[in-house]
Write a protein that holds these residues in place. Sequence first.
Motif, PDB file in Angstrom:
ATOM      1  N   SER A 405      41.072  64.021  28.561  1.00  0.00           N
ATOM      2  CA  SER A 405      40.918  62.408  27.071  1.00  0.00           C
ATOM      3  C   SER A 405      40.965  61.430  28.320  1.00  0.00           C
ATOM      4  CB  SER A 405      41.977  63.319  26.552  1.00  0.00           C
ATOM      5  OG  SER A 405      42.806  62.843  27.119  1.00  0.00           O
ATOM      6  N   SER A 406      40.970  60.529  26.910  1.00  0.00           N
ATOM      7  CA  SER A 406      40.498  59.031  27.900  1.00  0.00           C
ATOM      8  C   SER A 406      41.376  58.270  27.372  1.00  0.00           C
ATOM      9  CB  SER A 406      38.799  58.831  27.731  1.00  0.00           C
ATOM     10  OG  SER A 406      37.850  59.625  27.715  1.00  0.00           O
ATOM     11  N   LYS A 407      42.224  57.389  28.654  1.00  0.00           N
ATOM     12  CA  LYS A 407      43.133  55.932  28.851  1.00  0.00           C
ATOM     13  C   LYS A 407      43.079  55.821  29.772  1.00  0.00           C
ATOM     14  CE  LYS A 407      43.579  55.502  23.883  1.00  0.00           C
ATOM     15  NZ  LYS A 407      43.070  54.648  23.867  1.00  0.00           N
ATOM     16  N   ALA A 408      43.721  54.620  29.678  1.00  0.00           N
ATOM     17  CA  ALA A 408      44.001  53.760  30.883  1.00  0.00           C
ATOM     18  C   ALA A 408      44.714  52.847  30.480  1.00  0.00           C
ATOM     19  CB  ALA A 408      42.766  53.187  31.778  1.00  0.00           C
ATOM     20  N   GLU A 409      45.145  51.590  31.826  1.00  0.00           N
ATOM     21  CA  GLU A 409      46.177  50.221  31.423  1.00  0.00           C
ATOM     22  C   GLU A 409      44.861  49.380  31.371  1.00  0.00           C
ATOM     23  OE1 GLU A 409      48.860  51.728  34.644  1.00  0.00           O
ATOM     24  OE2 GLU A 409      46.814  51.326  34.719  1.00  0.00           O
ATOM     25  N   GLY A 410      45.348  47.987  29.595  1.00  0.00           N
ATOM     26  CA  GLY A 410      44.617  47.645  29.471  1.00  0.00           C
ATOM     27  C   GLY A 410      44.861  46.570  30.708  1.00  0.00           C
ATOM     28  N   ARG A 411      43.083  45.726  30.747  1.00  0.00           N
ATOM     29  CA  ARG A 411      43.007  44.771  32.386  1.00  0.00           C
ATOM     30  C   ARG A 411      43.807  43.866  32.805  1.00  0.00           C
ATOM     31  NH1 ARG A 411      40.980  39.824  30.155  1.00  0.00           N
ATOM     32  NH2 ARG A 411      41.017  39.460  27.326  1.00  0.00           N
ATOM     33  N   HIS A 412      44.950  43.068  31.613  1.00  0.00           N
ATOM     34  CA  HIS A 412      45.926  41.970  32.529  1.00  0.00           C
ATOM     35  C   HIS A 412      47.304  42.837  32.913  1.00  0.00           C
ATOM     36  CE1 HIS A 412      45.739  37.999  33.641  1.00  0.00           C
ATOM     37  NE2 HIS A 412      47.198  38.504  34.080  1.00  0.00           N
ATOM     38  N   PRO A 504      46.110  44.051  39.745  1.00  0.00           N
ATOM     39  CA  PRO A 504      46.054  44.543  38.391  1.00  0.00           C
ATOM     40  C   PRO A 504      44.860  45.398  38.331  1.00  0.00           C
ATOM     41  CG  PRO A 504      45.910  41.952  38.505  1.00  0.00           C
ATOM     42  CD  PRO A 504      46.487  42.542  39.722  1.00  0.00           C
ATOM     43  N   GLY A 505      44.391  45.376  37.103  1.00  0.00           N
ATOM     44  CA  GLY A 505      42.608  45.752  36.365  1.00  0.00           C
ATOM     45  C   GLY A 505      42.425  47.305  35.834  1.00  0.00           C
ATOM     46  N   GLY A 506      43.983  47.543  35.206  1.00  0.00           N
ATOM     47  CA  GLY A 506      43.530  49.210  34.521  1.00  0.00           C
ATOM     48  C   GLY A 506      43.255  49.869  35.600  1.00  0.00           C
ATOM     49  N   PRO A 507      41.984  50.699  35.724  1.00  0.00           N
ATOM     50  CA  PRO A 507      41.185  51.633  36.673  1.00  0.00           C
ATOM     51  C   PRO A 507      40.704  51.319  37.705  1.00  0.00           C
ATOM     52  CG  PRO A 507      39.857  52.400  34.892  1.00  0.00           C
ATOM     53  CD  PRO A 507      40.921  50.951  34.130  1.00  0.00           C
ATOM     54  N   THR A 508      40.575  50.165  38.077  1.00  0.00           N
ATOM     55  CA  THR A 508      40.070  49.466  38.843  1.00  0.00           C
ATOM     56  C   THR A 508      41.408  48.921  39.779  1.00  0.00           C
ATOM     57  OG1 THR A 508      39.777  47.403  38.157  1.00  0.00           O
ATOM     58  CG2 THR A 508      37.875  48.229  37.858  1.00  0.00           C
ATOM     59  N   ILE A 509      42.285  49.210  39.811  1.00  0.00           N
ATOM     60  CA  ILE A 509      43.074  49.123  40.415  1.00  0.00           C
ATOM     61  C   ILE A 509      43.377  50.523  41.626  1.00  0.00           C
ATOM     62  CG2 ILE A 509      45.861  49.399  40.521  1.00  0.00           C
ATOM     63  CD1 ILE A 509      46.389  48.469  37.797  1.00  0.00           C
ATOM     64  N   ILE A 510      42.722  51.386  41.559  1.00  0.00           N
ATOM     65  CA  ILE A 510      43.491  52.261  42.809  1.00  0.00           C
ATOM     66  C   ILE A 510      41.747  51.531  43.439  1.00  0.00           C
ATOM     67  CG2 ILE A 510      42.912  54.710  43.457  1.00  0.00           C
ATOM     68  CD1 ILE A 510      44.099  54.995  40.442  1.00  0.00           C
ATOM     69  N   SER A 511      40.670  51.574  42.902  1.00  0.00           N
ATOM     70  CA  SER A 511      39.381  51.262  43.537  1.00  0.00           C
ATOM     71  C   SER A 511      39.790  50.307  44.795  1.00  0.00           C
ATOM     72  CB  SER A 511      38.727  51.198  43.190  1.00  0.00           C
ATOM     73  OG  SER A 511      38.068  52.272  42.095  1.00  0.00           O
ATOM     74  N   VAL A 512      40.627  48.572  43.735  1.00  0.00           N
ATOM     75  CA  VAL A 512      40.577  47.607  44.489  1.00  0.00           C
ATOM     76  C   VAL A 512      41.679  47.715  45.610  1.00  0.00           C
ATOM     77  CG1 VAL A 512      41.498  45.271  43.975  1.00  0.00           C
ATOM     78  CG2 VAL A 512      40.533  46.052  42.806  1.00  0.00           C
ATOM     79  N   THR A 513      42.894  48.318  45.096  1.00  0.00           N
ATOM     80  CA  THR A 513      44.165  48.358  46.680  1.00  0.00           C
ATOM     81  C   THR A 513      43.499  49.233  47.290  1.00  0.00           C
ATOM     82  OG1 THR A 513      45.630  48.404  44.315  1.00  0.00           O
ATOM     83  CG2 THR A 513      46.446  49.269  46.310  1.00  0.00           C
ATOM     84  N   GLY A 587      39.983  43.274  39.466  1.00  0.00           N
ATOM     85  CA  GLY A 587      41.114  43.130  40.491  1.00  0.00           C
ATOM     86  C   GLY A 587      41.823  41.359  40.374  1.00  0.00           C
ATOM     87  N   LEU A 588      43.207  41.880  40.639  1.00  0.00           N
ATOM     88  CA  LEU A 588      43.556  40.736  41.505  1.00  0.00           C
ATOM     89  C   LEU A 588      44.752  40.647  42.607  1.00  0.00           C
ATOM     90  CD1 LEU A 588      44.036  38.354  38.246  1.00  0.00           C
ATOM     91  CD2 LEU A 588      42.115  38.085  39.810  1.00  0.00           C
ATOM     92  N   VAL A 589      44.424  40.703  44.048  1.00  0.00           N
ATOM     93  CA  VAL A 589      44.738  41.148  44.859  1.00  0.00           C
ATOM     94  C   VAL A 589      45.592  40.071  45.572  1.00  0.00           C
ATOM     95  CG1 VAL A 589      45.200  42.712  46.933  1.00  0.00           C
ATOM     96  CG2 VAL A 589      43.790  43.527  45.193  1.00  0.00           C
TER      97      VAL A 589
END
Length: 632
Positions: A405-412, A504-513, A587-589
């Motif tokens: 199914s589908s969910k993720a953190e908010g963007r901030h 931060p960044g929802g699912p992009t946290i993984i990619s960005v980190t 993201g904001l690393v």
Amino acid sequence: MISTQKAILPSFLALAGALFLAPRGSSQSAPKPAAQAETVRAWPKQAVRAPHGMVVSDEELGSQAGIEILKRGGNAVDAAVATAFALAVVEPAAGNIGGGGFMLIRLADGKTTFLDYRETAPGKATRDMYIGKDGKLDEEASVIGYRSVAVPGTVAGLELVLKTYGTMKLEDVMAPAIRLAEGGFAIGEKLAAALQEESPGLDAFATSKRIFLNSGRMFKTGDTLKQPELAATLKRIAQNGAAEFYRGETAHLLADEMAKNGGIISLDDLASYKPKVREVLRAKYDSGGHSWEVLTAPPPSSGGVAIIEALNMLKDVPLKGWGDPQSVHMVAETMRRVFADRAAYLADPDHSKIPVAGLTDPCYAKERASTIDPFKASSSKTVTAGTPHVCGAARNSETTPHLVSSKAEGRHTTHFSVVDAAGNAVASTYTLNDSYGSHVTCAAGFLLNDEMDDFTTQPGAPNSLYELMQSDANAIAPGHRPLSSMTPTILLRDGKLSFVTGSPGGPTIISVTMLSVINWMRLGMEAQAAINAPRFHHQWFPDRIRMEAEFPLSMEQALRARGYEVERGWYYTPSLGIEARLSKHMGLVNAIGIDAQTGERLGAADPRDQGSAIGYGGGKDSAQQPRSARKP
């Protein structure tokens, strides 16, 4: 001396701005992004150097709070707790005491720990609590208002980590935050714009409107924001500890307000909340003639498992950098498969069996990598979750993928990093979920999270925010922690502290980190370059690669030629807003590197949203222009 860096927003080429794609069509025409005031200045090219300590966060006042504690003799943990409480005052979109998060600690003696103070579902929460009588999802109920709030964990988590690894009293490390809340601080351009953007949601709640919207008159840059109710709450916590928040006056204020406004958090929920201490995930690699160890987040974070699986898959893949289409292709295809596995297997480890060993095993990674076509994009319709297993072990039914199914953190969310003079290091990521969480400010003066939206609120239905596929094991249940992408991470080089990162960044946290790790460990970038480098993201579904504006048109064309659908950034709509906004970056690393030759701390704040790196050492306090931050 004190050295500081205020990273600021870059200018964009007109061509790059024109390349962003509109969102997919629907029954209504795609709304245009709202105009936003933007200070146009160059991104810093060098990290801030300091011989003793460094704090890097989204906000200068937050970083200053941490440095103040380090200068008073506190260690990195003391400074991290001070920074967290200060961000709850000066970064209300994500800094918090009404949310939760993760903290990764690596002490100078080599000891490591991971603190999980993620929010939990209240005792009255039910699997289908956001499904109406008509069988349809009430999309607003899980993201705004009292019913969207999960039991906060931040205060309990910060107290526990301070008692266990800090050296100072709670009242001492909270002093900067109390001062900022009581005396106020000048609102900067960034906060003024954010409050304006989120005004539709904040305006719906009287206390939020009064505090953050100046009773409807709106704050302007340079105005002073004072938060007396929050200051009083922080003082009570400083004097009486977390017990005040979970069983004292603050708890009663929160529970009473919940009962009067349709919320479901009770005094029992607050009194029973407990943070968790979990075992750090680890993986070892060889790169550039050095031995590296990655320390990262275990479940309920999905990020640590995903990053290790990805790094394992990329172990033997030549990577030239992000100007090379082949390198971008191979990493994007790796992301696609990692996110497919994330969807199938990750959940709350206290209530689900997660095949962590299999997912992070090099043999399994080699199998997954073998399915990548080196010349063209795969189709996510044909890429499914694998069957994780450790080397030499047979596959078994316990690793059968869950329904998705589908969910993720908010963007901030917000991430900050701290390193002290002794070499103790903290990587911490915490959140209210979406920007300003539920948008409810309780009578005690702090914003409440909307973390219930991180659960699977309607199995099989698309997520309006990120369209992120996720496991049915993440369904709402009392006491459960929702799955997270937050991934605080620390790298060791030849056994010594080398890099502290997260985003931060929802699912992009993984990619960005992961990209920040690759930039530092595999590509040998300098500290600030590793943060400035352009970012991209693929999350399996929707089947497209998202890229930042800095990528040239030639890269987009090369990826399209390989069969990718490409988007530049994505659109989002603030809570209760009607006008879509275009997010150009991911993201904001906020990271800290260590110069292997001099031992200096290299503070690299993310310039995408005016991050702040502040270091100290060497005697008198003074401003210092950053010197070269070359990684040996």
